[in-house]
Design a protein around this motif. Structure first.
Motif, PDB file in Angstrom:
ATOM      1  N   ASN A 131       0.855  -1.197   0.000  1.00  0.00           N
ATOM      2  CA  ASN A 131       0.000   0.000   0.000  1.00  0.00           C
ATOM      3  C   ASN A 131       0.881   1.235   0.000  1.00  0.00           C
ATOM      4  OD1 ASN A 131       0.408   1.098   2.846  1.00  0.00           O
ATOM      5  ND2 ASN A 131      -0.253  -0.992   3.292  1.00  0.00           N
ATOM      6  N   THR A 155      -5.029  -5.653  -3.670  1.00  0.00           N
ATOM      7  CA  THR A 155      -6.295  -6.367  -3.548  1.00  0.00           C
ATOM      8  C   THR A 155      -6.174  -7.718  -4.244  1.00  0.00           C
ATOM      9  OG1 THR A 155      -7.549  -4.299  -3.518  1.00  0.00           O
ATOM     10  CG2 THR A 155      -8.757  -6.266  -4.130  1.00  0.00           C
ATOM     11  N   THR A 206      -7.249 -10.752  -6.400  1.00  0.00           N
ATOM     12  CA  THR A 206      -8.201 -10.974  -7.495  1.00  0.00           C
ATOM     13  C   THR A 206      -8.335 -12.449  -7.842  1.00  0.00           C
ATOM     14  OG1 THR A 206      -6.476 -10.660  -9.171  1.00  0.00           O
ATOM     15  CG2 THR A 206      -7.738  -8.703  -8.499  1.00  0.00           C
ATOM     16  N   TYR A 209      -3.204 -10.415  -7.960  1.00  0.00           N
ATOM     17  CA  TYR A 209      -3.567  -9.210  -7.224  1.00  0.00           C
ATOM     18  C   TYR A 209      -3.656  -8.040  -8.189  1.00  0.00           C
ATOM     19  CZ  TYR A 209      -1.925 -12.001  -3.308  1.00  0.00           C
ATOM     20  OH  TYR A 209      -1.755 -12.997  -2.386  1.00  0.00           O
ATOM     21  N   ASN A 257      -5.810  -1.201  -5.840  1.00  0.00           N
ATOM     22  CA  ASN A 257      -7.049  -0.457  -5.683  1.00  0.00           C
ATOM     23  C   ASN A 257      -6.645   0.952  -5.279  1.00  0.00           C
ATOM     24  OD1 ASN A 257      -9.326   0.717  -3.973  1.00  0.00           O
ATOM     25  ND2 ASN A 257     -10.308  -1.011  -4.993  1.00  0.00           N
TER      26      ASN A 257
END
Length: 174
Positions: A57, A77, A79, A84, A87
């Motif tokens: 992040n 995130t 998936t 991933y 977001n």
């Protein structure tokens, strides 16, 4: 820097009061980003630990000729079982809204993430009533994918969101 003068930069300690206001003050956050009061020291601890730039992040300030306009953020995130995406989010100070700065900041964030990470997708969602943000995402190069029913809880109600994405192949990066 871009033609608009908008640039992204790492968060500094001097930015923390603005970040705290944009995430913990209902007037500064605005109607779509106010989610109630929370731990007022969370951002300071996060900044102290990671400088707001971690592997899964991050957060960058939006700057216009030395003036702080807000921030962009992203988080990893899942998936799929082994895949991933990022977001992404955006919050602007009230005075900066409606001038195209958010659109440019989101465009810069997508380019930054594709240039410096191996993720193939950046996604963002916004409430169905946040028409300004929907227009901004499209102008920034995102594609509308669909409505996520009952996706986010805000102000005592579950609200539908609209999901947008940009794929690495949508841009000419590299």
């Amino acid at each position: 820097m871009t033609e608009t003068g908008v640039a992204l930069r790492p968060v500094s300690e001097e930015d923390l009061p603005m970040l705290e206001a944009l995430t913990n003050d209902p007037r500064a956050a605005g109607p779509f980003e106010w989610h109630g009061w929370h731990d007022p020291h969370f951002l300071r601890r996060r900044w102290s630990e990671t400088g707001m730039l971690a592997a899964d992040n991050g957060m960058l300030m939006i700057d216009l000729d030395g003036q702080r306009l807000g921030f962009v953020s992203w988080h990893k995130t899942r998936t799929g079982s082994t895949s991933y995406c990022w977001n992404a989010g955006l919050v602007l100070i009230p005075e900066a809204r409606g001038h195209g700065y958010g659109t440019e900041a989101q465009r810069l964030l997508v380019r930054y993430l594709f240039a410096h990470t191996q993720m193939n997708r950046v996604e963002a969602s916004t409430e169905v009533d946040n028409v300004a943000e929907q227009r901004s995402l499209v102008k920034a190069g995102f594609t509308r994918e669909g409505v996520l029913r009952g996706y986010g809880f805000r102000d005592g109600a579950w609200r539908d969101h609209v999901l947008y994405s940009v794929l690495r192949s949508d841009l000419d990066v590299g």
